[in-house]
Design a protein around this motif. Structure first.
Motif, PDB file in Angstrom:
ATOM      1  N   GLY A  61       1.007  -1.091   0.151  1.00  0.00           N
ATOM      2  CA  GLY A  61      -0.040   0.050   0.036  1.00  0.00           C
ATOM      3  C   GLY A  61       0.826   1.234   0.001  1.00  0.00           C
ATOM      4  N   ALA A  62       1.936   1.155   0.548  1.00  0.00           N
ATOM      5  CA  ALA A  62       2.749   2.528   0.766  1.00  0.00           C
ATOM      6  C   ALA A  62       3.302   2.521  -0.422  1.00  0.00           C
ATOM      7  CB  ALA A  62       3.668   2.267   1.912  1.00  0.00           C
ATOM      8  N   LEU A  63       3.839   1.559  -1.006  1.00  0.00           N
ATOM      9  CA  LEU A  63       4.743   1.627  -2.170  1.00  0.00           C
ATOM     10  C   LEU A  63       3.731   2.179  -3.452  1.00  0.00           C
ATOM     11  CD1 LEU A  63       6.824  -1.506  -2.470  1.00  0.00           C
ATOM     12  CD2 LEU A  63       7.583   0.760  -2.230  1.00  0.00           C
ATOM     13  N   THR A  64       2.459   1.735  -3.401  1.00  0.00           N
ATOM     14  CA  THR A  64       1.464   2.481  -4.479  1.00  0.00           C
ATOM     15  C   THR A  64       1.246   3.845  -4.204  1.00  0.00           C
ATOM     16  OG1 THR A  64      -0.609   1.646  -3.319  1.00  0.00           O
ATOM     17  CG2 THR A  64       0.682  -0.013  -4.688  1.00  0.00           C
ATOM     18  N   VAL A  65       1.529   4.266  -2.879  1.00  0.00           N
ATOM     19  CA  VAL A  65       1.179   5.884  -2.831  1.00  0.00           C
ATOM     20  C   VAL A  65       2.575   6.424  -3.340  1.00  0.00           C
ATOM     21  CG1 VAL A  65       1.294   7.390  -0.911  1.00  0.00           C
ATOM     22  CG2 VAL A  65      -0.309   5.490  -0.964  1.00  0.00           C
ATOM     23  N   LEU A  66       3.634   5.727  -3.045  1.00  0.00           N
ATOM     24  CA  LEU A  66       4.984   6.632  -3.488  1.00  0.00           C
ATOM     25  C   LEU A  66       5.162   6.409  -4.872  1.00  0.00           C
ATOM     26  CD1 LEU A  66       7.170   5.377  -0.350  1.00  0.00           C
ATOM     27  CD2 LEU A  66       6.237   7.659  -0.708  1.00  0.00           C
ATOM     28  N   LEU A  67       4.690   5.257  -5.517  1.00  0.00           N
ATOM     29  CA  LEU A  67       4.853   5.161  -7.080  1.00  0.00           C
ATOM     30  C   LEU A  67       3.632   4.872  -7.719  1.00  0.00           C
ATOM     31  CD1 LEU A  67       7.474   2.010  -6.197  1.00  0.00           C
ATOM     32  CD2 LEU A  67       8.080   4.511  -6.954  1.00  0.00           C
ATOM     33  N   PRO A  68       3.375   6.133  -8.514  1.00  0.00           N
ATOM     34  CA  PRO A  68       2.048   6.458  -9.124  1.00  0.00           C
ATOM     35  C   PRO A  68       1.962   5.015 -10.140  1.00  0.00           C
ATOM     36  CG  PRO A  68       2.911   8.369  -8.975  1.00  0.00           C
ATOM     37  CD  PRO A  68       4.017   7.246  -8.447  1.00  0.00           C
TER      38      PRO A  68
ATOM     39  N   TRP B 231      -0.663   0.208 -12.183  1.00  0.00           N
ATOM     40  CA  TRP B 231      -0.548  -1.163 -12.656  1.00  0.00           C
ATOM     41  C   TRP B 231      -1.635  -1.911 -11.675  1.00  0.00           C
ATOM     42  CZ3 TRP B 231       0.514  -5.711 -10.246  1.00  0.00           C
ATOM     43  CH2 TRP B 231       0.665  -6.827 -10.792  1.00  0.00           C
ATOM     44  N   THR B 232      -1.388  -1.572 -10.587  1.00  0.00           N
ATOM     45  CA  THR B 232      -2.487  -2.464  -9.440  1.00  0.00           C
ATOM     46  C   THR B 232      -3.802  -2.214  -9.856  1.00  0.00           C
ATOM     47  OG1 THR B 232      -0.645  -2.209  -7.724  1.00  0.00           O
ATOM     48  CG2 THR B 232      -2.654  -2.879  -6.989  1.00  0.00           C
ATOM     49  N   LEU B 233      -4.025  -1.171  -9.956  1.00  0.00           N
ATOM     50  CA  LEU B 233      -5.477  -0.847 -10.411  1.00  0.00           C
ATOM     51  C   LEU B 233      -6.100  -1.557 -11.605  1.00  0.00           C
ATOM     52  CD1 LEU B 233      -8.061   1.016  -9.450  1.00  0.00           C
ATOM     53  CD2 LEU B 233      -6.947   2.932 -10.915  1.00  0.00           C
ATOM     54  N   ALA B 234      -5.330  -1.626 -12.394  1.00  0.00           N
ATOM     55  CA  ALA B 234      -5.445  -2.123 -13.729  1.00  0.00           C
ATOM     56  C   ALA B 234      -5.694  -3.711 -13.537  1.00  0.00           C
ATOM     57  CB  ALA B 234      -4.764  -1.863 -14.906  1.00  0.00           C
ATOM     58  N   ASN B 235      -4.866  -4.280 -12.803  1.00  0.00           N
ATOM     59  CA  ASN B 235      -4.401  -5.648 -12.690  1.00  0.00           C
ATOM     60  C   ASN B 235      -5.083  -6.506 -11.409  1.00  0.00           C
ATOM     61  OD1 ASN B 235      -2.869  -6.343 -15.471  1.00  0.00           O
ATOM     62  ND2 ASN B 235      -2.019  -4.664 -14.520  1.00  0.00           N
TER      63      ASN B 235
ATOM     64  N   GLY C 203      -7.114  -4.361  -8.748  1.00  0.00           N
ATOM     65  CA  GLY C 203      -8.096  -3.864  -8.348  1.00  0.00           C
ATOM     66  C   GLY C 203      -8.036  -2.523  -7.186  1.00  0.00           C
ATOM     67  N   ALA C 204      -8.905  -1.744  -7.280  1.00  0.00           N
ATOM     68  CA  ALA C 204      -8.933  -0.714  -6.456  1.00  0.00           C
ATOM     69  C   ALA C 204      -8.493  -0.829  -4.899  1.00  0.00           C
ATOM     70  CB  ALA C 204      -9.945   0.164  -6.692  1.00  0.00           C
ATOM     71  N   ARG C 205      -9.022  -2.325  -4.462  1.00  0.00           N
ATOM     72  CA  ARG C 205      -9.173  -2.255  -3.083  1.00  0.00           C
ATOM     73  C   ARG C 205      -7.698  -2.616  -2.581  1.00  0.00           C
ATOM     74  NH1 ARG C 205     -11.980  -7.607  -0.654  1.00  0.00           N
ATOM     75  NH2 ARG C 205     -10.139  -7.929   0.780  1.00  0.00           N
ATOM     76  N   PHE C 206      -6.779  -2.863  -3.612  1.00  0.00           N
ATOM     77  CA  PHE C 206      -5.157  -3.309  -3.171  1.00  0.00           C
ATOM     78  C   PHE C 206      -4.199  -2.146  -3.541  1.00  0.00           C
ATOM     79  CE2 PHE C 206      -7.475  -7.145  -3.820  1.00  0.00           C
ATOM     80  CZ  PHE C 206      -7.117  -7.709  -2.677  1.00  0.00           C
ATOM     81  N   VAL C 207      -4.801  -0.943  -3.830  1.00  0.00           N
ATOM     82  CA  VAL C 207      -4.119   0.335  -3.998  1.00  0.00           C
ATOM     83  C   VAL C 207      -4.200   1.249  -2.910  1.00  0.00           C
ATOM     84  CG1 VAL C 207      -3.877   2.401  -5.631  1.00  0.00           C
ATOM     85  CG2 VAL C 207      -4.593   0.368  -6.381  1.00  0.00           C
ATOM     86  N   GLY C 208      -3.013   1.887  -2.708  1.00  0.00           N
ATOM     87  CA  GLY C 208      -2.611   3.012  -1.567  1.00  0.00           C
ATOM     88  C   GLY C 208      -3.219   2.684  -0.170  1.00  0.00           C
ATOM     89  N   PRO C 209      -3.947   3.819   0.437  1.00  0.00           N
ATOM     90  CA  PRO C 209      -4.315   3.596   1.567  1.00  0.00           C
ATOM     91  C   PRO C 209      -5.364   2.396   1.918  1.00  0.00           C
ATOM     92  CG  PRO C 209      -5.065   5.489   0.724  1.00  0.00           C
ATOM     93  CD  PRO C 209      -4.086   5.280  -0.354  1.00  0.00           C
ATOM     94  N   TYR C 210      -6.102   2.181   0.748  1.00  0.00           N
ATOM     95  CA  TYR C 210      -7.151   1.124   1.099  1.00  0.00           C
ATOM     96  C   TYR C 210      -6.688   0.025   1.311  1.00  0.00           C
ATOM     97  CZ  TYR C 210      -9.310   5.134  -1.184  1.00  0.00           C
ATOM     98  OH  TYR C 210      -9.578   6.585  -1.667  1.00  0.00           O
ATOM     99  N   VAL C 211      -5.825  -0.595   0.935  1.00  0.00           N
ATOM    100  CA  VAL C 211      -5.238  -1.949   1.239  1.00  0.00           C
ATOM    101  C   VAL C 211      -5.036  -1.795   2.614  1.00  0.00           C
ATOM    102  CG1 VAL C 211      -3.173  -1.766   0.287  1.00  0.00           C
ATOM    103  CG2 VAL C 211      -4.047  -3.942   0.343  1.00  0.00           C
ATOM    104  N   MET C 212      -4.198  -0.870   3.066  1.00  0.00           N
ATOM    105  CA  MET C 212      -3.432  -0.629   4.292  1.00  0.00           C
ATOM    106  C   MET C 212      -4.799  -0.531   5.391  1.00  0.00           C
ATOM    107  SD  MET C 212      -0.228   1.352   3.978  1.00  0.00           S
ATOM    108  CE  MET C 212      -0.855   3.058   2.847  1.00  0.00           C
TER     109      MET C 212
END
Length: 150
Positions: free
Chosen positions: A22-29, A34-38, A40-49
């Motif tokens: 989650g932290a890496l997806t915040v730091l690396l757009p 890629w995560t969003l496309a492959n 899903g949104a639940r595994f991006v940024g703060p949401y997964v955390m």
């Protein structure tokens, strides 16, 4: 300090994966995209955390309940009562939006460290417990802070 046994150390570190991801997806757009496309949104940024953090706070309630079972009398009763706080905290304090939920989880994980110390101090947790818990808590709170403040 007693060395942390290999299995709890490996499992504890593996349990950090959703927080670190989650932290890496915040730091690396690009990773977020890629995560969003492959995945899903639940595994991006703060949401997964946030989701995983609430799960882990509840899990830690179960761990603390097990430690309370090692105590007797009034100490055990107090331990059981205190052990449910992390799960209740996760239930009542997350859901008000990503910022307030993230801050609440940070407070919750720091608070668990105090409960960990109490059980460890009374001999209900293994000798190596605090060494592991401090390491894991620092990583979790750092990742959540990235999600909240960046």
């Amino acid at each position: 300090m007693t060395a942390v046994p290999r299995a709890p150390l490996i499992l504890g570190l593996a349990g950090l994966t959703p927080f670190v991801w989650g932290a890496l997806t915040v730091l690396l757009p690009g990773l977020a995209d890629w995560t969003l496309a492959n995945i899903g949104a639940r595994f991006v940024g703060p949401y997964v955390m946030l989701f995983y953090g609430a799960v882990i706070l509840s899990f830690m309630s179960g761990v603390l309940w097990g430690f309370a079972a090692q105590l007797e009398g009034a100490q055990a009763a107090t331990g059981y009562a205190l052990s449910v706080i992390p799960a209740l905290w996760a239930f009542f304090m997350t859901g008000g939006g990503p910022t307030s939920s993230g801050i609440s989880l940070m407070v919750g994980f720091i608070g668990i460290l105090g409960l960990d110390w109490m059980f460890w101090h009374h001999g209900a947790a293994p000798a190596w417990w605090m060494q592991l818990r401090v390491l894991l808590t620092v990583v979790v709170v750092t990742c959540l802070a990235i999600g909240v403040f960046l």
